[in-house]
Design a protein around this motif. Structure first.
Motif, PDB file in Angstrom:
ATOM      1  N   TRP A 100      -4.168  -2.127   2.226  1.00  0.00           N
ATOM      2  CA  TRP A 100      -5.038  -1.527   1.214  1.00  0.00           C
ATOM      3  C   TRP A 100      -6.419  -1.210   1.758  1.00  0.00           C
ATOM      4  N   SER A 125      -9.714   5.573   3.561  1.00  0.00           N
ATOM      5  CA  SER A 125      -9.323   6.987   3.600  1.00  0.00           C
ATOM      6  C   SER A 125      -9.881   7.771   2.412  1.00  0.00           C
ATOM      7  N   PRO A 176       0.838  -1.206   0.000  1.00  0.00           N
ATOM      8  CA  PRO A 176       0.000   0.000   0.000  1.00  0.00           C
ATOM      9  C   PRO A 176       0.872   1.255   0.000  1.00  0.00           C
ATOM     10  N   PHE A 184       0.158   3.775   5.182  1.00  0.00           N
ATOM     11  CA  PHE A 184      -1.016   2.909   5.346  1.00  0.00           C
ATOM     12  C   PHE A 184      -0.555   1.490   5.632  1.00  0.00           C
ATOM     13  N   PHE A 220      -6.132   2.149   3.370  1.00  0.00           N
ATOM     14  CA  PHE A 220      -6.050   3.171   2.325  1.00  0.00           C
ATOM     15  C   PHE A 220      -7.419   3.412   1.704  1.00  0.00           C
ATOM     16  N   ASP A 221      -8.131   2.331   1.392  1.00  0.00           N
ATOM     17  CA  ASP A 221      -9.450   2.450   0.757  1.00  0.00           C
ATOM     18  C   ASP A 221     -10.422   3.231   1.643  1.00  0.00           C
TER      19      ASP A 221
END
Length: 144
Positions: A41, A47, A34, A38, A44-45
């Protein structure tokens, strides 16, 4: 003199992560790390704005030799045959019954991952045998 460029192959799809993970299994690809900051993932997603969550995913050749595959969500479904498709080279150097056996063995493995068998095209004196399949969202590809 022409220089060689790197390419990325992009798939339009409904569920990017699902299709990407399928192709990771098919090709031995991996999910890249990522972005910095982060832990994964999923983090991150989360966010991203809600409308962007789950909208893209990628996988890469762990050796760095093959192209990056990028999967992006699009609103429309697949309605026609692909104009471009991947050939997964599993029978290279094989001919006749040995080639068909290699294609069939890989076909069975991929069906277990959610692929669909479409048609075995037998050697015709010009082309060697290949097996037409579809991935988990109906994108055509060939076992060659």
């Amino acid at each position: 003199m022409t220089s060689v460029k790197q390419v990325q192959i992009t798939f339009d799809c409904e569920e990017p992560e699902r299709v990407a993970r399928f192709w990771c299994e098919v090709l031995g690809y991996v999910v890249p790390p990522p972005p910095p900051g982060f832990a994964g993932w999923d983090e991150f997603d989360r966010s991203l704005p809600p409308e962007r969550q789950g909208s893209a995913f990628a996988c890469v050749d762990p050796t760095g030799a093959g192209p990056r595959l990028f999967f992006q969500r699009v609103p429309e479904g697949k309605v026609v045959k692909n104009r471009v498709h991947l050939d997964v080279r599993v029978g290279t150097g094989l001919v006749g019954a040995a080639r068909v056996a290699a294609l069939e063995a890989e076909c069975a493995r991929l069906i277990a991952l959610g692929a669909v068998r479409v048609e075995l095209l037998l050697a015709d004196g010009f082309n060697e045998s290949c097996l037409v399949m579809q991935d988990v969202e109906g994108n055509e590809f060939c076992l060659d």
